[in-house]
Design a protein around this motif. Structure first.
Motif, PDB file in Angstrom:
ATOM      1  N   MET A   1       0.939  -1.334  -0.063  1.00  0.00           N
ATOM      2  CA  MET A   1      -0.168  -0.007  -0.082  1.00  0.00           C
ATOM      3  C   MET A   1       1.079   1.367  -0.093  1.00  0.00           C
ATOM      4  SD  MET A   1      -3.020   1.717   0.065  1.00  0.00           S
ATOM      5  CE  MET A   1      -3.992   0.285   0.294  1.00  0.00           C
TER       6      MET A   1
ATOM      7  N   LEU B   1     -12.052  -3.743 -11.097  1.00  0.00           N
ATOM      8  CA  LEU B   1     -11.534  -3.028  -9.825  1.00  0.00           C
ATOM      9  C   LEU B   1     -11.930  -1.452 -10.196  1.00  0.00           C
ATOM     10  CD1 LEU B   1      -7.884  -4.703  -9.244  1.00  0.00           C
ATOM     11  CD2 LEU B   1     -10.263  -5.296  -8.223  1.00  0.00           C
TER      12      LEU B   1
ATOM     13  N   ALA C   1      -4.287   1.463  -4.403  1.00  0.00           N
ATOM     14  CA  ALA C   1      -4.656   0.315  -3.785  1.00  0.00           C
ATOM     15  C   ALA C   1      -5.180  -0.569  -5.165  1.00  0.00           C
ATOM     16  CB  ALA C   1      -5.978   0.620  -2.853  1.00  0.00           C
ATOM     17  N   ALA C   2      -6.019   0.037  -6.204  1.00  0.00           N
ATOM     18  CA  ALA C   2      -6.497  -0.861  -6.992  1.00  0.00           C
ATOM     19  C   ALA C   2      -5.302  -1.381  -8.046  1.00  0.00           C
ATOM     20  CB  ALA C   2      -7.162  -0.105  -8.178  1.00  0.00           C
TER      21      ALA C   2
ATOM     22  N   ASP D   1      -2.094  -2.185  -6.773  1.00  0.00           N
ATOM     23  CA  ASP D   1      -1.493  -3.151  -6.151  1.00  0.00           C
ATOM     24  C   ASP D   1      -2.274  -4.331  -6.070  1.00  0.00           C
ATOM     25  OD1 ASP D   1       0.817  -1.796  -5.386  1.00  0.00           O
ATOM     26  OD2 ASP D   1      -0.144  -0.903  -3.567  1.00  0.00           O
ATOM     27  N   GLN D   2      -3.566  -4.061  -5.882  1.00  0.00           N
ATOM     28  CA  GLN D   2      -4.503  -5.424  -6.099  1.00  0.00           C
ATOM     29  C   GLN D   2      -4.417  -6.130  -7.538  1.00  0.00           C
ATOM     30  OE1 GLN D   2      -8.612  -5.088  -4.714  1.00  0.00           O
ATOM     31  NE2 GLN D   2      -9.217  -6.987  -5.553  1.00  0.00           N
TER      32      GLN D   2
ATOM     33  N   ASP E   1      -1.078  -8.007  -7.893  1.00  0.00           N
ATOM     34  CA  ASP E   1      -0.913  -9.144  -6.901  1.00  0.00           C
ATOM     35  C   ASP E   1      -1.784 -10.165  -7.703  1.00  0.00           C
ATOM     36  OD1 ASP E   1       0.491  -7.914  -5.072  1.00  0.00           O
ATOM     37  OD2 ASP E   1      -1.166  -7.416  -3.780  1.00  0.00           O
ATOM     38  N   GLU E   2      -3.182  -9.858  -8.438  1.00  0.00           N
ATOM     39  CA  GLU E   2      -3.917 -10.956  -8.815  1.00  0.00           C
ATOM     40  C   GLU E   2      -3.196 -11.296 -10.091  1.00  0.00           C
ATOM     41  OE1 GLU E   2      -7.703  -9.832  -9.764  1.00  0.00           O
ATOM     42  OE2 GLU E   2      -8.207  -9.043  -7.651  1.00  0.00           O
TER      43      GLU E   2
ATOM     44  N   ASP F   1      -0.243 -13.600  -8.933  1.00  0.00           N
ATOM     45  CA  ASP F   1      -0.976 -15.055  -8.447  1.00  0.00           C
ATOM     46  C   ASP F   1      -1.477 -15.965  -9.685  1.00  0.00           C
ATOM     47  OD1 ASP F   1      -2.086 -16.675  -6.170  1.00  0.00           O
ATOM     48  OD2 ASP F   1      -3.969 -16.142  -7.207  1.00  0.00           O
TER      49      ASP F   1
ATOM     50  N   PRO G   1      -7.402  -9.170 -13.984  1.00  0.00           N
ATOM     51  CA  PRO G   1      -7.799  -8.025 -13.264  1.00  0.00           C
ATOM     52  C   PRO G   1      -8.136  -6.947 -14.477  1.00  0.00           C
ATOM     53  CG  PRO G   1      -5.481  -8.293 -12.794  1.00  0.00           C
ATOM     54  CD  PRO G   1      -6.081  -9.614 -13.386  1.00  0.00           C
TER      55      PRO G   1
END
Length: 781
Positions: free
Chosen positions: A1, A230, A246-247, A249-250, A253-254, A257, A274
């Motif tokens: 973050m 997102l 934040a979006a 980073d998410q 991360d997705e 993954d 994403p």
């Protein structure tokens, strides 16, 4: 973050990019507002597009943060058409622009030049153009950004492409289909695309569709396409910075993954990738109101929000307030350089999106490992007595090209690879398909070298993105339907034309088209499948960029195909038949003929090396067949007639050298065609194209061209030729009509030719196929 200090630096970077963007649209001088803004500081013509620019700058600033934090290999594709101010501003802020163009220095003097050149005579365009470092996407035409982005990540496992899709662009057909590109992405061997759907609500003068549908409906739409949306929405900068950080980073991360699960754990199920939906005001941070009318967050901010600054002192004052609202004194030092904090906010070296080598693909280009095409030769024997399927023969060569180049060569096509007789490639690879696969499917896999989808736009866009990032490929298509990508071809050809004059842009692999299922063989397709006019479109482009090849047989096609795959910075168009056709040349003869591009076929001619009575010219496989059959008839009927056969492989040879690098000098053209003898030219396409190419030649008045006349249906091959007056008997009649020395016998012969045409046409109507004398014809001499 991201923490508060990072968000503050992000905002500073964003303000700097916005300031530089506004300056490009308006300022001729006084780039740092060291004195009050005057009329003399303003450009006489105000051009550019502000509305989309602040959103593009916002994304760029945030992407720089995650590149630095995660050491990402990332490039940026700006879909909104005229986002040029943002692309140029960020390239300059990162220092890349001054490295590429030293005269646009990294200081106040350079900033002045940066502003002055934008949409200015002798300067740079207002869209994201080839001149812009970091770009692989011409922003002048909408609809192709996402296809380019996916093309860039195929076989690039470490690359992430952040692709901003404008909500106006999202209304185009090509972009609507491009969302499905995620069904062709292999998380093991390919990289990732992060789409950012930017909803700022307006086009030039109208609201946009996706910005005006309920959010729930929009999310369902994107979810149905296979994405995980997102949402980032608002207009208050501090809040928006937190949401966007934040979006991002998410999303990253997705992506990590998904790739980790596939690469390290062998996960095979298709995951939802994403996607960020960024909803921000059009013309964000610009004038809220002008002359009592709302501007920010309306269509009025699309281009130049303050259009009257040259004549209206109030507008000039409002422009100065707008520029000063970014607080340039905090962003640039006394020399005009971005302050240290801004310079440190950009990634370093090749991690800068404006300096990433994937956006200058020639830097990464490796030559293809090509098998010797001669090893695939068709054994011919006597000319015109054996047959082969030319594209099937080429398919065996391409199969081994794939085997030898497992990571940097792909074939694109609209569900036509097998139909175009290239099916042997499936001995070496599968078709790419990441959606559900069934046991009854054939040659479908998560990874492969062949990409098929029923969208020519996607095939073209994927291949362009693949080539522009340093790889090689081939687009095979039915000839009639390649027209669907006329505009995309135009844009790519223009890109190549511009980049040829930019020393820092390294040459890329050529865009290769193989057009088959062509106009003259419509055994089960009708009038809709008959159009050779792509050649006319291609010939409109700059001559040094385009090449058109019409190989007459399989061996010549192999030679031409090898040449095209080795070439750089061209658009090569090859037209070749897929049906069994006569072989004319041995491999050695084919190589020599393809190298010349044009030549006399002495074995078919009867002029004995002397001055001919008539020149029979041909370009294309079926025109070559009909010409040789006509020559056979002429030699039997008029043995005293001196006939010269000239075959054209490289259409550009018909141009003079002043118009094309391949052009024949007048002396050579005259030696081939003569200056005073009739020339009967059987051509694959529309007849006027040959006239257009040869109109300045000495013998043009003697040139008579037969070609496609927009006549046709579902019929036999010979009936197609008859319908368009390209058949052998009509060519004989053309000779009779133009060679007066043939004497009194011609009336009887001409009538016999006309009668044979009628009889053979009647045979097709009765029996549903061409007569044996046509189907089984072979060369006699």
């Amino acid at each position: 973050m991201a923490h508060d200090d990072e968000l503050r630096r992000l905002d500073s970077y964003w303000r700097a990019a916005n300031y530089l963007s506004v300056g490009q649209i308006y300022l001729l001088d006084n780039p740092l507002l060291r004195e009050p803004l005057k009329r003399r500081h303003i450009k006489p013509r105000l051009l550019g597009h502000w509305g989309t620019t602040p959103g593009l700058n916002f994304c760029y600033a945030h992407l720089n943060r995650v590149i630095r934090a995660r050491d990402l290999d990332m490039i940026y594709v700006m879909g909104p058409g005229h986002g040029g101010p943002a692309a140029v501003a960020n390239a300059w802020l990162e220092g890349t622009y001054s490295e590429v163009y030293p005269d646009v220095s990294f200081d106040e003097r350079g900033m002045r030049r940066l502003f002055r050149q934008f949409s200015f005579p002798g300067g740079v365009p207002s869209h994201v153009a080839p001149e812009t470092p970091g770009s692989i996407h011409e922003g002048g035409e909408l609809g192709y950004s996402l296809a380019h982005a996916f093309g860039a990540v195929f076989d690039n496992p470490d690359l992430v492409v952040a692709c901003v899709v404008g909500d106006g662009e999202a209304e185009t057909g090509p972009l609507a289909a491009s969302w499905h590109s995620n069904k062709f992405l292999d998380p093991v061997r390919d990289g990732a695309v992060l789409p950012i759907l930017h909803l700022n609500g307006y086009k030039i003068a109208n609201p946009t569709v996706l910005a005006r549908i309920p959010e729930e409906e929009l999310v369902q739409l994107l979810d149905g396409y296979g994405y995980h949306p997102l949402l980032v929405a608002g207009d208050e900068p501090a809040s928006m910075h937190r949401k966007m950080a934040a979006a991002l980073d998410q999303a990253l991360d997705e992506i990590a993954d998904i790739q980790r699960a596939a690469r390290e754990h062998g996960a095979t199920e298709r995951r939802r990738w994403p996607l960020i939906v960024l909803r921000s005001p059009k013309g964000w941070t610009g004038p809220v109101e002008v002359d009592g009318k709302p501007v920010e967050n309306t269509w009025r901010s699309h281009q130049v929000p303050l259009a009257g600054v040259c004549d209206d002192p109030a507008h000039l004052e409002q422009l100065e307030r707008w520029l000063r609202s970014y607080r340039p004194e905090e962003l640039f030092d006394d020399d005009g350089r971005p302050v240290a904090e801004l310079r440190e906010s950009a990634p370093a070296g090749e991690r800068r999106m404006s300096a990433n080598p994937h956006a200058n693909g020639g830097l990464l280009l490796k030559p293809l490992v090509l098998p010797d095409f001669r090893d695939y030769a068709v054994q011919t024997g006597k000319p015109g007595t054996t047959t082969a399927e030319p594209t099937r023969v080429l398919g065996t060569f391409l199969r081994d090209v794939i085997r030898a180049n497992p990571t940097n060569f792909r074939i694109m096509g609209a569900d036509e690879t097998q139909s175009n007789r290239l099916g042997d490639v499936f001995e070496a690879t599968d078709r790419v398909f990441a959606a559900e696969r069934l046991p009854t499917d054939e040659h479908q896999a998560a990874h492969g070298r062949v990409m098929e989808v029923l969208s020519e736009h996607l095939c073209q866009g994927w291949l362009e993105g693949y080539l522009l990032t340093g790889r090689h490929g081939l687009f095979n298509s039915y000839e009639a339907f390649v027209h669907i990508v006329d505009a995309m071809f135009n844009q790519h050809a223009k890109w190549l034309k511009v980049t040829r004059h930019l020393p820092w842009r390294r040459p890329i692999a050529s865009l290769n088209y193989l057009l088959s299922s062509h106009v003259w063989r419509q055994d089960h397709n009708g009038f809709t499948h008959q159009d050779p006019g792509f050649l006319d479109v291609v010939m409109n482009k700059k001559p040094e960029i385009v090449r058109v090849y019409l190989p007459p047989d399989a061996n010549t096609l192999l030679s031409v195909g090898d040449h095209c795959l080795r070439s750089r910075d061209y658009v090569n168009v090859v037209v070749a038949g897929k049906q069994p056709a006569l072989n004319w040349l041995t491999m050695d003869e084919a190589v020599a003929h393809a190298t010349r591009g044009i030549g006399i076929w002495e074995w078919a001619s009867s002029d004995g090396g002397a001055d001919p009575d008539v020149v029979m010219a041909c370009a294309g496989d079926v025109p070559t067949l009909e010409t040789l059959a006509a020559v056979d008839e002429l030699r039997q009927t008029f043995p005293e007639l001196r006939v010269r056969v000239v075959n054209v492989v490289d259409l550009m040879r018909l141009l003079p050298p002043s118009e094309h690098p391949h052009g024949l000098p007048d002396a050579e053209f005259d030696a081939l065609f003569t200056t005073d003898k009739p020339i009967i030219f059987a051509f694959h396409g529309y007849p006027y194209l040959i006239h257009r190419l040869a109109y300045r030649r000495n013998g043009h008045a003697n040139l008579h061209v037969r070609g496609y006349k927009e006549e046709g249906t579902t019929t036999t091959p010979f009936d197609m030729a008859i319908l368009n007056d390209l058949d052998r008997f009509h060519l004989v009649m053309d000779v009779i009509d133009r060679v007066p020395s043939l004497g009194g016998r011609v009336a009887h012969v001409r009538q016999r030719m006309a009668d044979r045409r009628l009889a053979l046409r009647a045979h097709t109507r009765e029996h549903g196929e061409d007569a044996p004398e046509i189907r089984e014809w072979t060369w006699s001499y």
